[in-house]
Design a protein around this motif. Sequence first.
Motif, PDB file in Angstrom:
ATOM      1  N   ASN A  96      -3.407 -17.819 155.421  1.00 28.42           N
ATOM      2  CA  ASN A  96      -2.460 -17.406 156.412  1.00 28.42           C
ATOM      3  C   ASN A  96      -1.426 -18.623 156.547  1.00 28.42           C
ATOM      4  N   TYR A 156       1.146 -18.664 153.590  1.00 28.79           N
ATOM      5  CA  TYR A 156       2.068 -17.342 153.795  1.00 28.79           C
ATOM      6  C   TYR A 156       3.284 -17.891 154.803  1.00 28.79           C
ATOM      7  N   ASN A 157       2.720 -18.264 156.060  1.00 28.53           N
ATOM      8  CA  ASN A 157       3.625 -18.698 157.013  1.00 28.53           C
ATOM      9  C   ASN A 157       4.431 -19.905 156.701  1.00 28.53           C
ATOM     10  N   TYR A 192       3.775 -18.017 148.506  1.00 32.30           N
ATOM     11  CA  TYR A 192       3.513 -16.315 148.611  1.00 32.30           C
ATOM     12  C   TYR A 192       2.429 -16.282 147.768  1.00 32.30           C
TER      13      TYR A 192
END
Length: 84
Positions: A61, A64-65, A83
């Motif tokens: 995560n 992604y963030n 990503y």
Amino acid sequence: MRLSAKTGADVGVSTPKIPTATVPKADDFYIQAGDKYKKGDLQGAIADFNQAIKINPNFANTYYNRGIARSELRDKQRAITDYN
């Protein structure tokens, strides 16, 4: 010592009154990064995401963030890398 604390017996030993240092965790930096992101501090968020990744490179995560923050800064190539 636990028993003496419950009974109130004075054994001449007490717990230290100074705070104990703790090692920061990836989650700590992840949460800080999210707070900075919400406040619009994208560079600060990315820096904290970097720290979280340094501590735990498997924290998906976080990548992604960080990619979202990079995308908003128009750093598309590095966002795509995050990503993937």
